[in-house]
Structures are given as structure tokens and as C-alpha cells.
Design a protein around this motif. Structure first.
Motif, PDB file in Angstrom:
ATOM      1  N   MET A   1       0.847  -1.196   0.000  1.00  0.00           N
ATOM      2  CA  MET A   1       0.000   0.000   0.000  1.00  0.00           C
ATOM      3  C   MET A   1       0.888   1.253   0.000  1.00  0.00           C
ATOM      4  O   MET A   1       1.892   1.307   0.719  1.00  0.00           O
ATOM      5  N   THR A   2       0.518   2.245  -0.787  1.00  0.00           N
ATOM      6  CA  THR A   2       1.290   3.484  -0.873  1.00  0.00           C
ATOM      7  C   THR A   2       1.201   4.259   0.424  1.00  0.00           C
ATOM      8  O   THR A   2       0.120   4.430   0.994  1.00  0.00           O
ATOM      9  N   ARG A   3       2.341   4.714   0.914  1.00  0.00           N
ATOM     10  CA  ARG A   3       2.362   5.503   2.141  1.00  0.00           C
ATOM     11  C   ARG A   3       1.764   6.885   1.884  1.00  0.00           C
ATOM     12  O   ARG A   3       1.987   7.495   0.831  1.00  0.00           O
ATOM     13  N   LEU A   4       1.000   7.365   2.848  1.00  0.00           N
ATOM     14  CA  LEU A   4       0.439   8.708   2.779  1.00  0.00           C
ATOM     15  C   LEU A   4       1.568   9.722   2.831  1.00  0.00           C
ATOM     16  O   LEU A   4       2.398   9.704   3.748  1.00  0.00           O
ATOM     17  N   ARG A   5       1.604  10.610   1.864  1.00  0.00           N
ATOM     18  CA  ARG A   5       2.624  11.663   1.861  1.00  0.00           C
ATOM     19  C   ARG A   5       2.012  12.917   2.474  1.00  0.00           C
ATOM     20  O   ARG A   5       1.020  13.445   1.976  1.00  0.00           O
ATOM     21  N   ALA A   6       2.582  13.359   3.583  1.00  0.00           N
ATOM     22  CA  ALA A   6       2.001  14.463   4.349  1.00  0.00           C
ATOM     23  C   ALA A   6       3.045  15.526   4.648  1.00  0.00           C
ATOM     24  O   ALA A   6       4.231  15.222   4.808  1.00  0.00           O
ATOM     25  N   ALA A   7       2.566  16.764   4.750  1.00  0.00           N
ATOM     26  CA  ALA A   7       3.408  17.877   5.203  1.00  0.00           C
ATOM     27  C   ALA A   7       2.735  18.529   6.394  1.00  0.00           C
ATOM     28  O   ALA A   7       1.513  18.661   6.433  1.00  0.00           O
ATOM     29  N   VAL A   8       3.536  18.919   7.348  1.00  0.00           N
ATOM     30  CA  VAL A   8       3.058  19.680   8.493  1.00  0.00           C
ATOM     31  C   VAL A   8       3.793  21.007   8.490  1.00  0.00           C
ATOM     32  O   VAL A   8       5.027  21.048   8.410  1.00  0.00           O
ATOM     33  N   VAL A   9       3.038  22.091   8.553  1.00  0.00           N
ATOM     34  CA  VAL A   9       3.618  23.438   8.530  1.00  0.00           C
ATOM     35  C   VAL A   9       3.679  23.952   9.956  1.00  0.00           C
ATOM     36  O   VAL A   9       2.653  24.084  10.631  1.00  0.00           O
ATOM     37  N   GLY A  10       4.877  24.248  10.437  1.00  0.00           N
ATOM     38  CA  GLY A  10       5.046  24.817  11.765  1.00  0.00           C
ATOM     39  C   GLY A  10       5.734  23.864  12.715  1.00  0.00           C
ATOM     40  O   GLY A  10       5.213  22.793  13.022  1.00  0.00           O
ATOM     41  N   GLY A  11       6.909  24.264  13.202  1.00  0.00           N
ATOM     42  CA  GLY A  11       7.714  23.410  14.070  1.00  0.00           C
ATOM     43  C   GLY A  11       7.645  23.786  15.533  1.00  0.00           C
ATOM     44  O   GLY A  11       8.634  23.628  16.256  1.00  0.00           O
ATOM     45  N   GLY A  12       6.479  24.293  15.985  1.00  0.00           N
ATOM     46  CA  GLY A  12       6.261  24.401  17.416  1.00  0.00           C
ATOM     47  C   GLY A  12       5.902  23.039  17.973  1.00  0.00           C
ATOM     48  O   GLY A  12       5.918  22.027  17.265  1.00  0.00           O
ATOM     49  N   ILE A  13       5.535  22.991  19.242  1.00  0.00           N
ATOM     50  CA  ILE A  13       5.279  21.690  19.862  1.00  0.00           C
ATOM     51  C   ILE A  13       4.074  21.002  19.236  1.00  0.00           C
ATOM     52  O   ILE A  13       4.079  19.771  19.078  1.00  0.00           O
ATOM     53  N   ILE A  14       3.049  21.761  18.827  1.00  0.00           N
ATOM     54  CA  ILE A  14       1.868  21.118  18.241  1.00  0.00           C
ATOM     55  C   ILE A  14       2.188  20.573  16.859  1.00  0.00           C
ATOM     56  O   ILE A  14       1.895  19.407  16.551  1.00  0.00           O
ATOM     57  N   GLY A  15       2.801  21.373  16.002  1.00  0.00           N
ATOM     58  CA  GLY A  15       3.144  20.893  14.672  1.00  0.00           C
ATOM     59  C   GLY A  15       4.083  19.702  14.715  1.00  0.00           C
ATOM     60  O   GLY A  15       3.907  18.724  13.973  1.00  0.00           O
ATOM     61  N   THR A  16       5.081  19.759  15.583  1.00  0.00           N
ATOM     62  CA  THR A  16       6.035  18.650  15.672  1.00  0.00           C
ATOM     63  C   THR A  16       5.361  17.395  16.206  1.00  0.00           C
ATOM     64  O   THR A  16       5.642  16.279  15.744  1.00  0.00           O
ATOM     65  N   ALA A  17       4.442  17.557  17.163  1.00  0.00           N
ATOM     66  CA  ALA A  17       3.704  16.415  17.690  1.00  0.00           C
ATOM     67  C   ALA A  17       2.820  15.786  16.616  1.00  0.00           C
ATOM     68  O   ALA A  17       2.713  14.558  16.509  1.00  0.00           O
ATOM     69  N   VAL A  18       2.171  16.628  15.807  1.00  0.00           N
ATOM     70  CA  VAL A  18       1.325  16.113  14.731  1.00  0.00           C
ATOM     71  C   VAL A  18       2.166  15.334  13.723  1.00  0.00           C
ATOM     72  O   VAL A  18       1.803  14.221  13.304  1.00  0.00           O
ATOM     73  N   ALA A  19       3.292  15.901  13.317  1.00  0.00           N
ATOM     74  CA  ALA A  19       4.163  15.237  12.341  1.00  0.00           C
ATOM     75  C   ALA A  19       4.646  13.895  12.880  1.00  0.00           C
ATOM     76  O   ALA A  19       4.614  12.871  12.180  1.00  0.00           O
ATOM     77  N   ARG A  20       5.091  13.878  14.097  1.00  0.00           N
ATOM     78  CA  ARG A  20       5.577  12.637  14.721  1.00  0.00           C
ATOM     79  C   ARG A  20       4.476  11.600  14.806  1.00  0.00           C
ATOM     80  O   ARG A  20       4.673  10.410  14.550  1.00  0.00           O
ATOM     81  N   HIS A  21       3.251  12.017  15.170  1.00  0.00           N
ATOM     82  CA  HIS A  21       2.141  11.078  15.311  1.00  0.00           C
ATOM     83  C   HIS A  21       1.768  10.473  13.956  1.00  0.00           C
ATOM     84  O   HIS A  21       1.529   9.254  13.860  1.00  0.00           O
TER      85      HIS A  21
END
Length: 409
Positions: A1-21
Motif C-alpha cells: 500500500m502506498t504511504r500517505l505523503r504528508a506535510a506539516v507546517v510549523g515546528g512548534g510543539i503542536i506541529g512537531t507532535a502532529v508530524a511525529r504522530h
């Protein structure tokens, strides 16, 4: 299955947490885009480090729900990474009978939110908990804690990279557009030619822009309401020998006439005491130094009818905050009212924070978290305190909603 390609804009704690999750829990191929040369450069790196227990928030709101969930997730995370976390506790102190009368409803709200161990205490018991604190009554929240949020953010970023994600520092997002089956993100790099686009195309984009959230929303054609109106908060720092004067945090009772909390006393995990913040209109969304106005940001505020409606009905609050903004002595006296034993003669100015306050067109401050989106683009429009506390839970919430929308396509 193709991996979802995602971008998260903003490297504060919320953006970094979203990207990591997204990378760890959903196997996504994630790129985190941050315009500065480091993570946690803005609100995450300019706050008092308080892990809120959930005292103030409307029961059933996103704030209340995600705060309590976020605390548990944060505790587990810092334990795994050996990041300093101190449950020093907090007292919300009433100095007179009028303030004492406001504590009952606040306590009921805290109980409804499941705040552990929270209780009302009278003056004598308050002195047993905090011998140096003045007051006739208080709410005691023994599990309220302090942590190093920038250290948490760095650890989240490291886990993102370990999960196969990428962190692109110095990449400022200038355009976001939905094209066919994907979302095109255009970025410029610091030192590069203006207008150069090298962001890429993604199946999902999550914008966690904090102080720039309304502008990111506008790139997508969304309304800019609620508008971000920045308010700065100054802190003063006391020498380490003052740390034993209090055992935990000392907060004033919220005054329903005022939109902001007022000066409080907070220890940090590095062993110093901070006093603050106040709250006053900032002349720049990212102006952490005094006397650094940003013309575009000033125009955004003065040209927004919602700000003038807010100002017209908050004159007493403006007067109160003006005193602490213009007078260091007044600022410090506010703290001494609650902790008379503080020696503020050697207090020095600490880091200034700027709060991304979302404001509606009618002048109301938007209180709850606001997250909008589709199956391709999610925008965090408002994530004020306890945003840092709730970051890991916000990441769960955003990812779950995004996946639900995508599965329903």
C-alpha cells in the motif's frame, strides 16, 4: 500500500507532535516545514513551562478534553525521554472575600474536568501548603506541573526523524493550493531568492502556524476570521536563591471583567522563579524585543473592526495592563501582593512571549481550540493555552479526524 505523503507546517510543539504522530502511528511519509533555524522558536519557546491540569476550561470543550488527555500522554513521553518534569502544584489565591466568592464555580469546573486532587482550602491550610503566600482562600491543584517544552519538542522531532520523517528548517511556506488529487506547498528558503518554490506536493497538509495561522488559512482561500491579534507578555526572573520562597505556582483568581489572567509566580525546571506574564497589545507577531514594531502586523490589527470592538468593551483591562507594561515596579508589586516574602530588588527581565490570540469580528476572544479542515488540508486556527500541555492529544485528534475524512472519500 502506498504511504500517505504528508506535510506539516510549523515546528512548534503542536506541529512537531502532529508530524511525529502521523509518521509513527499512521506510517505516513511526513515532512515538517519550519521557517526558523530551530524547532520551538516562537510560542513554544517563550512560555512559562506550565503543564496545566484543566482548572479553567468549559467542561466538554476541546480544551478540557484534550488538556486532560494531553497531560497523561506528556507524562509518559517525558518519562521515556528523561526530560525534567516537576509536579510542584499550584494554588489559585483569593486575597479578599470578593475573590474568594469566585473560587466556588472555578472549583466546580475543575472537578467536572477531572482535575486530580483539586480542592478548596481556607487561609490556615493555604499557609500549610504555601507558607509564604498571602490569601484568605485558595484552590489547590497538587498535580499541576512544570516542564521544559522546547526539550519536549526536540525529542518529538527526533522521534519523527527516527520514524522516517524529515525536518526542513529554514523553509517558509508561501503558498498552499489544492490541485487535482494533491496539495501543492510552495516554500522559500532563508537566503534564497524570493518566490522560489521547493516545497513539493502532498496528499495531506496540516497547518500549525500559531501566530501566522490566519495567514496560512488565507493562502487556502479560507476567511481570515478569526483573526490573530498578538498580545505580548513580559516575564521577570528572580535569582535561584529565591526559589525556596514558594513550593509551587501561585496564581491570582481570574476576574470575569478582564480577558487575561494577571501576573503570577511560577518556578521553572531550571531552578529559577518567573513573575508574569502581563498581557498587552504587541506591535509585531514575532516581536520579542521591546520597540520592534512590524508595519504589516500593526496594519492587520488597526484595520480589523473586531479589535476596536474588543478594545471598546475592555477599557478597564487595558488600564490595568498598561500599568504593568509601563512600570516595572507596578509589575513586580502585583506578584508581591500574593507572595510578600519575595525580594524583587534583583529581578531582571526575562524572555518576552507573544500570544496568538484569535479574535472574532464582533470583538470576542475565541476561547476554545479551533481546528478546521477537509480530507486534504487541516488548519489549526486557534490553540492557546493549554495548547502546549495538550499537544500530544491535539496530534491524536487531528490525525484521527484527517484519517476519518480520508476514509470517507
Amino acid at each position: 500500500m502506498t504511504r500517505l505523503r504528508a506535510a506539516v507546517v510549523g515546528g512548534g510543539i503542536i506541529g512537531t507532535a502532529v508530524a511525529r504522530h502521523l509518521a509513527r502511528e499512521h506510517g505516513a511519509d511526513v515532512t515538517l516545514l519550519e521557517k526558523e533555524d530551530r524547532l520551538a522558536a516562537h510560542q513554544t519557546g517563550h512560555n512559562s513551562g506550565v503543564v496545566h491540569a484543566g482548572l479553567y476550561y468549559e467542561p466538554g470543550s476541546l480544551k478540557a478534553t484534550l488538556c486532560r488527555r494531553g497531560v497523561g500522554l506528556l507524562q509518559d513521553f517525558v518519562a521515556q525521554h528523561d526530560i525534567a518534569y516537576d509536579e510542584c502544584g499550584k494554588v489559585v489565591v483569593a486575597l479578599d472575600d470578593v475573590q474568594a466568592g469566585r473560587l466556588g464555580p472555578l472549583h466546580e469546573r475543575a472537578v467536572a474536568n477531572g482535575v486530580p486532587g483539586v480542592r478548596l482550602v481556607e487561609g490556615d491550610e493555604l499557609r500549610e501548603i504555601e507558607p509564604g503566600v498571602a490569601g484568605v482562600r485558595a484552590i489547590h491543584s497538587p498535580r499541576t506541573a512544570i516542564v521544559d517544552f522546547p526539550a519536549v519538542t526536540e525529542a518529538l522531532g527526533a522521534e519523527l526523524v527516527e520514524a522516517g520523517g524529515a525536518v526542513r528548517l529554514g523553509h517558509e511556506v508561501r503558498s498552499i493550493s489544492v490541485r487535482g488529487g494533491g496539495v501543492r506547498v510552495g516554500t522559500t528558503t532563508k537566503g534564497g531568492p524570493g518566490g522560489s518554490e521547493d516545497g513539493g506536493e502532498f496528499a495531506l497538509v496540516v497547518a500549525c502556524g500559531g501566530l501566522q495561522s490566519d495567514r496560512l488559512a488565507a493562502l487556502l482561500g479560507e476567511r481570515r476570521d478569526p483573526r490573530i491579534v498578538p498580545f505580548y507578555g513580559d516575564y521577570f526572573v528572580l535569582p535561584r536563591e529565591q526559589r525556596p520562597v514558594v513550593r509551587g505556582m501561585v496564581y491570582p483568581v481570574p476576574d470575569p471583567r478582564y480577558p487575561f489572567l494577571g501576573v503570577h509566580v511560577t518556578p521553572r525546571v531550571d531552578g529559577v522563579l518567573t513573575l508574569g506574564p502581563n498581557a498587552f497589545l504587541s506591535l509585531g507577531r514575532e516581536s520579542y524585543e521591546r520597540g520592534r514594531p512590524v508595519a504589516r502586523d500593526v496594519r492587520d490589527v488597526v484595520g480589523y473592526p473586531g479589535f476596536w470592538r474588543f478594545a471598546a468593551r475592555n477599557v478597564p483591562a487595558a488600564v490595568r495592563e498598561t500599568r504593568t507594561a509601563l512600570s516595572s515596579g507596578q509589575f513586580l508589586r502585583e506578584a508581591v501582593r500574593y507572595v510578600p516574602g519575595l525580594d524583587v530588588s534583583r529581578a531582571v527581565r526575562g524572555t518576552r512571549g507573544v500570544r496568538a490570540q484569535a479574535m472574532a469580528g464582533d470583538g470576542r476572544l475565541v476561547d476554545d481550540f479551533v481546528i478546521t479542515g477537509t480530507d486534504r488540508v487541516v488548519v489549526v486556527r486557534n490553540a492557546p493555552s493549554p495548547g502546549a500541555t495538550s499537544a500530544l492529544a491535539i496530534a491524536e485528534h487531528i490525525a484521527a479526524e484527517a484519517m476519518r475524512r480520508r476514509s470517507g472519500r
